[in-house]
Design an enzyme around this catalytic site. Structure first.
Site, PDB file in Angstrom:
ATOM      1  N   CYS A   1     -13.823 -71.847 131.452  1.00 12.66           N
ATOM      2  CA  CYS A   1     -15.152 -71.774 132.059  1.00 12.66           C
ATOM      3  C   CYS A   1     -15.489 -70.334 132.390  1.00 12.66           C
ATOM      4  O   CYS A   1     -15.670 -69.980 133.560  1.00 12.66           O
ATOM      5  CB  CYS A   1     -15.182 -72.606 133.330  1.00 12.66           C
ATOM      6  SG  CYS A   1     -14.480 -74.231 133.081  1.00 12.66           S
TER       7      CYS A   1
ATOM      8  N   GLY B   1       5.750 -51.766 117.282  1.00  6.60           N
ATOM      9  CA  GLY B   1       5.781 -53.167 117.666  1.00  6.60           C
ATOM     10  C   GLY B   1       4.731 -53.910 116.853  1.00  6.60           C
ATOM     11  O   GLY B   1       5.026 -54.623 115.892  1.00  6.60           O
ATOM     12  N   ARG B   2       3.468 -53.660 117.221  1.00  2.00           N
ATOM     13  CA  ARG B   2       2.341 -54.378 116.625  1.00  2.00           C
ATOM     14  C   ARG B   2       2.373 -54.402 115.098  1.00  2.00           C
ATOM     15  O   ARG B   2       2.220 -55.464 114.492  1.00  2.00           O
ATOM     16  CB  ARG B   2       1.032 -53.711 117.086  1.00  2.00           C
ATOM     17  CG  ARG B   2      -0.220 -54.524 116.777  1.00  2.00           C
ATOM     18  CD  ARG B   2      -1.488 -53.731 117.136  1.00  2.00           C
ATOM     19  NE  ARG B   2      -1.515 -53.280 118.499  1.00  2.00           N
ATOM     20  CZ  ARG B   2      -2.032 -53.947 119.538  1.00  2.00           C
ATOM     21  NH1 ARG B   2      -2.599 -55.113 119.332  1.00  2.00           N
ATOM     22  NH2 ARG B   2      -2.001 -53.436 120.753  1.00  2.00           N
TER      23      ARG B   2
ATOM     24  N   GLY C   1       2.819 -47.407 117.732  1.00  2.00           N
ATOM     25  CA  GLY C   1       1.363 -47.230 117.705  1.00  2.00           C
ATOM     26  C   GLY C   1       0.759 -47.172 116.316  1.00  2.00           C
ATOM     27  O   GLY C   1      -0.385 -46.756 116.159  1.00  2.00           O
TER      28      GLY C   1
ATOM     29  N   GLU D   1       9.390 -46.426 116.794  1.00  2.00           N
ATOM     30  CA  GLU D   1       9.571 -47.715 117.492  1.00  2.00           C
ATOM     31  C   GLU D   1       8.267 -48.498 117.516  1.00  2.00           C
ATOM     32  O   GLU D   1       7.669 -48.719 118.560  1.00  2.00           O
ATOM     33  CB  GLU D   1      10.122 -47.490 118.907  1.00  2.00           C
ATOM     34  CG  GLU D   1       9.383 -46.420 119.685  1.00  2.00           C
ATOM     35  CD  GLU D   1       9.933 -46.164 121.079  1.00  2.00           C
ATOM     36  OE1 GLU D   1      11.121 -46.406 121.328  1.00  2.00           O
ATOM     37  OE2 GLU D   1       9.135 -45.712 121.926  1.00  2.00           O
TER      38      GLU D   1
ATOM     39  N   TYR E   1       1.249 -59.091 120.618  1.00  2.75           N
ATOM     40  CA  TYR E   1       0.348 -58.992 121.775  1.00  2.75           C
ATOM     41  C   TYR E   1      -0.665 -60.143 121.765  1.00  2.75           C
ATOM     42  O   TYR E   1      -1.866 -59.933 121.901  1.00  2.75           O
ATOM     43  CB  TYR E   1      -0.382 -57.643 121.788  1.00  2.75           C
ATOM     44  CG  TYR E   1       0.543 -56.455 121.748  1.00  2.75           C
ATOM     45  CD1 TYR E   1       1.260 -56.077 122.876  1.00  2.75           C
ATOM     46  CD2 TYR E   1       0.713 -55.708 120.585  1.00  2.75           C
ATOM     47  CE1 TYR E   1       2.122 -54.984 122.842  1.00  2.75           C
ATOM     48  CE2 TYR E   1       1.571 -54.620 120.549  1.00  2.75           C
ATOM     49  CZ  TYR E   1       2.270 -54.263 121.683  1.00  2.75           C
ATOM     50  OH  TYR E   1       3.117 -53.192 121.649  1.00  2.75           O
TER      51      TYR E   1
HETATM   52  C1  LIG Z   1       4.271 -50.418 123.464  1.00  2.29           C
HETATM   53  C2  LIG Z   1       5.189 -49.338 123.063  1.00  2.29           C
HETATM   54  C3  LIG Z   1       5.586 -49.184 121.733  1.00  2.29           C
HETATM   55  C4  LIG Z   1       5.036 -50.030 120.613  1.00  2.29           C
HETATM   56  O1  LIG Z   1       3.684 -49.804 120.433  1.00  2.29           O
HETATM   57  P1  LIG Z   1       2.893 -50.546 119.228  1.00  2.29           P
HETATM   58  O2  LIG Z   1       1.488 -50.117 119.398  1.00  2.29           O
HETATM   59  O3  LIG Z   1       3.105 -51.989 119.415  1.00  2.29           O
HETATM   60  O4  LIG Z   1       3.503 -50.066 117.951  1.00  2.29           O
HETATM   61  C5  LIG Z   1       6.514 -48.206 121.434  1.00  2.29           C
HETATM   62  N1  LIG Z   1       7.010 -47.397 122.400  1.00  2.29           N
HETATM   63  C6  LIG Z   1       6.651 -47.504 123.685  1.00  2.29           C
HETATM   64  C7  LIG Z   1       7.235 -46.596 124.687  1.00  2.29           C
HETATM   65  C8  LIG Z   1       5.725 -48.468 124.063  1.00  2.29           C
HETATM   66  O5  LIG Z   1       5.338 -48.554 125.340  1.00  2.29           O
END
Ligand SMILES: *Cc1c(COP(=O)(O)O)cnc(C)c1O
Length: 406
Positions: free
Chosen positions: A351, A274-275, A236, A272, A380
């Site tokens: 559309c 991602g984004r 996050g 952990e 994403y």
């Molecule tokens: C989606 C998710 C993440 C990654 O979140 P980001 O906003 O992409 O960093 C990490 N842990 C869990 C459990 C998630 O569902």
């Protein structure tokens, strides 16, 4: 505005119109970014990549030297990531795990399970006893903790601290610990606590949340006189689409985690994201098909749209973009359309009025045939989009730079 890397720019310019739209990933830029993130983190803090942000195999393997493992949240991700980065440690999380997925994870030897509910704990215990009786399965209990200092207020998506389907309720903590430590489930080992409470937090809020999760976990362990050796504080980390050149303050975050880790020398901390790892390495490039004026405003209709890049539609933002004017002669016998004003709204071929990629883009004189490159499209983006809506062709995919050190 966000400028494509030189490699992306060169490739976009070289592609023929029929080869657009295209996703372009700069793997060298990705490796540099993630190496910087890794270097900003204390050695003791483990870095997992949340595969759902972008599971392209090239991306997963480019990340491999810099991450300790991958967080997967479905049987599909499990199989896919296991194949793309064989042997990498995996943590299996996510709500609604099916018995078949749990069995698959046990058979693949997944290192950690993030357990989301008491029901799931019973299921995992039963399947572990039958399918992997010789192992003790590491469980991190995911809790939906309340952080009541306001740290989650600025988040773009809150998964915790309020009623949600994610994780265990803190009120269940004592029962869950008892189930995992009183001999009921000898095949499971309560290794630690997992929380992922919000998305879009800047470093100070992330640190406040991390501190709260660790404090809560340590108190839980003390109350039950047990040892918890791992705390995963989730992902996050913020990506600011309105300010695409800004970056999450990894240095401040790393320094804060270092203090937290020093205060808890026996605890392994794990993040952990991602984004914030992959968003900046990806680009969605296309060409302007038509420019038209409607009730006093200019619209540029591009090849493709939000069925390829759904991010601006789901998040309600303008996707940052750069215009690359085409200096090719106009190839058609009919006249080329062009913007009358200084600003255009860039839309796709669907559309629906929701197919807007970016509003109010400064693009005086924008013409059909010009190219538009959308940035911050490495997470994403393609994988959350509704590709089949309206049956337009799929984009091309280009992985530029090197996935490995030269
Ligand atoms: C989606 C998710 C993440 C990654 O979140 P980001 O906003 O992409 O960093 C990490 N842990 C869990 C459990 C998630 O569902």
């Amino acid at each position: 505005m966000t400028l494509p890397t030189p490699a992306v720019r060169a490739r976009v310019t070289a592609l023929r119109p029929e080869e657009l739209p295209a996703y372009l990933y700069d793997l060298t830029a990705l490796r540099e970014h993630v190496a910087g993130v890794r270097a900003a983190l204390p050695e003791r803090v483990e870095l997992y990549y949340a595969a759902k942000a972008n599971p392209e195999p090239e991306i997963l393997s480019a990340l491999r030297p810099y991450v300790d493992g991958y967080e997967v949240s479905s049987g599909g991700e499990l199989a896919h990531v296991g194949k793309a980065v064989p042997g990498a440690p995996l943590a299996f999380g996510g709500p609604g795990k099916t018995p078949a997925e749990v069995a698959q994870a046990l058979e693949l030897g997944v290192e950690r399970f993030h357990v989301e509910s008491v029901y799931e704990l019973h299921m995992l215990a039963d399947l572990a006893a039958r399918l992997a009786p010789e192992r003790r399965i590491a469980v991190l209990a995911r809790f939906n903790l309340s952080v009541d200092d306001g740290s989650l207020d600025g988040s773009s998506l809150a998964m915790g601290g309020r009623p949600t389907p994610f994780g265990l309720d803190p009120a269940q903590a004592d029962d869950v610990v008892a189930l995992l430590t009183d001999g009921t489930y000898p095949h499971l080992e309560l290794r630690g606590i997992h929380a992922h409470l919000a998305s879009g937090l800047e470093a100070p809020e992330q640190l406040a949340v991390a501190g709260a999760i660790v404090t809560w976990s340590v108190r839980l362990a003390e109350r039950h006189r047990i040892t918890l050796s791992e705390v995963t504080i989730g992902g996050g980390m913020a990506v600011d689409y309105a300010e695409p050149e800004a970056r999450f303050d990894w240095a401040a975050f790393g320094a804060g985690l270092d203090r937290l880790a020093a205060a808890h020398p026996d605890l392994t901390l794990r993040i952990e994201p991602g984004r914030a790892l992959t968003a900046y390495c990806g680009w969605y490039a296309t060409e302007v098909l038509d420019v038209k004026r409607s009730h006093g405003e200019d619209f540029a209709v591009v090849r493709g749209g939000t069925h390829h890049l759904r991010t601006p539609a789901t998040k309600g933002h303008d996707q940052p973009c750069t215009v690359l004017p085409s200096d090719e002669p106009w190839p058609h016998p009919w006249p080329r359309s062009a913007a009358e004003g200084d600003r255009v709204t860039v839309t796709g071929q669907l559309c629906t009025p929701k197919d807007v990629l970016a509003r109010d883009v400064p693009a005086p004189g924008l013409r059909a045939g010009d190219r538009v490159v959308f940035g911050v499209a490495g997470a994403y983006a393609w994988n959350i989009s509704h590709h089949d809506f309206l049956m337009h062709p799929r984009p091309g995919f280009h992985f530029l730079g090197s996935a490995e050190d030269a």
